[in-house]
Design an enzyme around this catalytic site. Structure first.
Site, PDB file in Angstrom:
ATOM      1  N   ARG A   1      33.857  19.638 -15.466  1.00  0.00           N
ATOM      2  CA  ARG A   1      35.085  19.094 -16.312  1.00  0.00           C
ATOM      3  C   ARG A   1      34.666  18.646 -17.372  1.00  0.00           C
ATOM      4  O   ARG A   1      35.297  18.267 -18.242  1.00  0.00           O
ATOM      5  CB  ARG A   1      35.939  18.294 -15.375  1.00  0.00           C
ATOM      6  CG  ARG A   1      36.591  19.032 -14.235  1.00  0.00           C
ATOM      7  CD  ARG A   1      37.273  18.227 -13.299  1.00  0.00           C
ATOM      8  NE  ARG A   1      36.576  18.075 -12.064  1.00  0.00           N
ATOM      9  CZ  ARG A   1      36.468  17.194 -11.202  1.00  0.00           C
ATOM     10  NH1 ARG A   1      37.437  16.031 -11.344  1.00  0.00           N
ATOM     11  NH2 ARG A   1      35.702  17.001 -10.100  1.00  0.00           N
TER      12      ARG A   1
ATOM     13  N   GLU B   1      30.622  10.547  -5.216  1.00  0.00           N
ATOM     14  CA  GLU B   1      31.840   9.551  -4.533  1.00  0.00           C
ATOM     15  C   GLU B   1      31.853  10.460  -3.242  1.00  0.00           C
ATOM     16  O   GLU B   1      32.069   9.733  -2.147  1.00  0.00           O
ATOM     17  CB  GLU B   1      33.056   9.591  -5.127  1.00  0.00           C
ATOM     18  CG  GLU B   1      34.091   8.664  -4.657  1.00  0.00           C
ATOM     19  CD  GLU B   1      35.530   8.699  -5.295  1.00  0.00           C
ATOM     20  OE1 GLU B   1      35.506   9.294  -6.160  1.00  0.00           O
ATOM     21  OE2 GLU B   1      36.527   8.022  -4.504  1.00  0.00           O
TER      22      GLU B   1
HETATM   23  O1  LIG Z   1      30.773   9.209 -10.829  1.00  0.00           O
HETATM   24  P1  LIG Z   1      30.568  10.100  -9.721  1.00  0.00           P
HETATM   25  O2  LIG Z   1      30.751   9.393  -8.340  1.00  0.00           O
HETATM   26  O3  LIG Z   1      29.244  10.630  -9.852  1.00  0.00           O
HETATM   27  O4  LIG Z   1      31.424  11.193  -9.843  1.00  0.00           O
HETATM   28  C1  LIG Z   1      32.126  11.692 -11.038  1.00  0.00           C
HETATM   29  C2  LIG Z   1      31.612  13.389 -11.017  1.00  0.00           C
HETATM   30  O5  LIG Z   1      32.420  13.783  -9.962  1.00  0.00           O
HETATM   31  C3  LIG Z   1      33.237  14.993 -10.505  1.00  0.00           C
HETATM   32  O6  LIG Z   1      32.498  16.146 -10.590  1.00  0.00           O
HETATM   33  P2  LIG Z   1      32.359  16.719  -9.030  1.00  0.00           P
HETATM   34  O7  LIG Z   1      30.654  16.536  -8.763  1.00  0.00           O
HETATM   35  O8  LIG Z   1      33.211  16.754  -8.147  1.00  0.00           O
HETATM   36  O9  LIG Z   1      32.037  18.444  -9.670  1.00  0.00           O
HETATM   37  P3  LIG Z   1      32.908  19.536 -10.500  1.00  0.00           P
HETATM   38  O10 LIG Z   1      33.308  19.197 -11.481  1.00  0.00           O
HETATM   39  O11 LIG Z   1      32.151  20.797 -10.652  1.00  0.00           O
HETATM   40  O12 LIG Z   1      34.142  19.858  -9.486  1.00  0.00           O
HETATM   41  C4  LIG Z   1      33.458  14.505 -11.848  1.00  0.00           C
HETATM   42  O13 LIG Z   1      33.843  15.383 -12.678  1.00  0.00           O
HETATM   43  C5  LIG Z   1      32.279  13.966 -12.316  1.00  0.00           C
HETATM   44  O14 LIG Z   1      31.218  14.808 -12.917  1.00  0.00           O
HETATM   45  N1  LIG Z   2      38.907  10.423  -7.309  1.00  0.00           N
HETATM   46  C1  LIG Z   2      38.323  11.566  -8.147  1.00  0.00           C
HETATM   47  N2  LIG Z   2      39.104  12.258  -8.749  1.00  0.00           N
HETATM   48  C2  LIG Z   2      38.480  13.353  -9.104  1.00  0.00           C
HETATM   49  N3  LIG Z   2      37.163  13.432  -9.780  1.00  0.00           N
HETATM   50  C3  LIG Z   2      36.064  12.839  -8.810  1.00  0.00           C
HETATM   51  N4  LIG Z   2      34.884  12.718  -8.920  1.00  0.00           N
HETATM   52  C4  LIG Z   2      34.483  11.607  -8.131  1.00  0.00           C
HETATM   53  N5  LIG Z   2      35.676  11.044  -7.650  1.00  0.00           N
HETATM   54  C5  LIG Z   2      36.519  11.799  -8.403  1.00  0.00           C
END
Ligand SMILES: O=P(O)(O)OC[C@H]1O[C@H](OP(=O)(O)OP(=O)(O)O)[C@H](O)[C@@H]1O
Ligand SMILES: Nc1ncnc2[nH]cnc12
Length: 231
Positions: free
Chosen positions: A109, A146
């Site tokens: 994202r 998370e």
């Molecule tokens: O602060 P944090 O606990 O590290 O979480 C934040 C990350 O989690 C989500 O990505 P995700 O790993 O779900 O990957 P995606 O964008 O490929 O779905 C979001 O886009 C961040 O990159």
């Molecule tokens: N609550 C949340 N919503 C969307 N992206 C995330 N990545 C980690 N936590 C998230």
């Protein structure tokens, strides 16, 4: 006797001055640390209507991808040209005069904002991808987030020693993903000036220790689902 008293007085004055210096340093340090986690509304954009529109465009999907996670879905934001542009503009306004030559975007994202910002400020876009996606020689950094564990990778040679970089993602929760991004860039010799996200989850940001004092700029807080109780 007089000499003894003046020595004692001098010692007291010296100790008091030292105490004051320590107090000031402490306050200054705490102040700086607080400054390092910044929401835009507390940092020059108080009352800016763009922030409310951005927040309104984020939808919450409860229990995605796992039970208990209040997923902040940014996809509606891209359906509204003005809100999408405003989001990018806020970052561009902040970074355009900082001699930044690298905008690093985190898969997936972060890729939706980082290339737009890079184009607007005249910097290169460096994709930080999940394990096994980049075809060339990479450096890797594993991390916890998370709802699980993952690994970010960056192409060797994508950034040069001494380049000034910003890291862009959609959301920061535990700060695990962003701290892995910082490590990759610093490992390649870049100076990470700041990290920025659209959404900052305040109660989850363990970023204070994970980001090791690195500045973190966030536009809005996450939305709640009306009438929904997390527990
Ligand atoms: O602060 P944090 O606990 O590290 O979480 C934040 C990350 O989690 C989500 O990505 P995700 O790993 O779900 O990957 P995606 O964008 O490929 O779905 C979001 O886009 C961040 O990159
Ligand atoms: N609550 C949340 N919503 C969307 N992206 C995330 N990545 C980690 N936590 C998230």
């Amino acid at each position: 006797m007089i000499l003894k008293i003046s020595r004692i007085t001098l010692a007291i004055v010296f100790i008091k001055a030292q105490q004051r210096l320590l107090e000031n340093t402490h306050t200054h340090r705490i102040g700086r640390r607080e400054e390092r986690k910044m929401f835009a509304a507390e940092n020059g954009l108080k009352g800016d209507p763009r922030l409310e529109a951005i927040s309104d465009a984020i939808r919450v999907i409860p229990h995605f991808p796992k039970p208990g996670i209040m997923f902040q879905d940014i996809t509606p934001l891209f359906l509204n040209h003005k809100v999408f542009k405003d989001t990018v503009d806020i970052f561009v306004e902040r970074y355009r005069d900082m001699a930044i030559s690298v905008v690093a975007g985190i898969e997936a994202r972060g890729f939706m904002f980082a290339p737009c910002i890079a184009l607007a400020i005249g910097a290169k876009f460096v994709p930080l991808r999940k394990r096994g996606k980049l075809p060339g020689k990479v450096i890797s950094e594993a991390y916890e987030l998370e709802y699980g564990k993952d690994c970010l990778e960056m192409h060797v040679g994508a950034v040069q020693q001494g380049e000034k970089a910003v890291v862009i993602d959609d959301l920061v929760a535990t700060g695990g993903t962003i701290s892995a991004a910082i490590k990759l860039l610093e490992c390649a010799g870049a100076e990470v000036v700041e990290c920025a996200c659209v959404i900052g989850v305040p109660e989850l940001i363990k970023a204070e220790n994970r980001l090791n004092g690195k500045a973190l700029y966030m536009l809005v807080e996450p939305n709640e689902v009306q009438g929904y109780c997390r527990s």
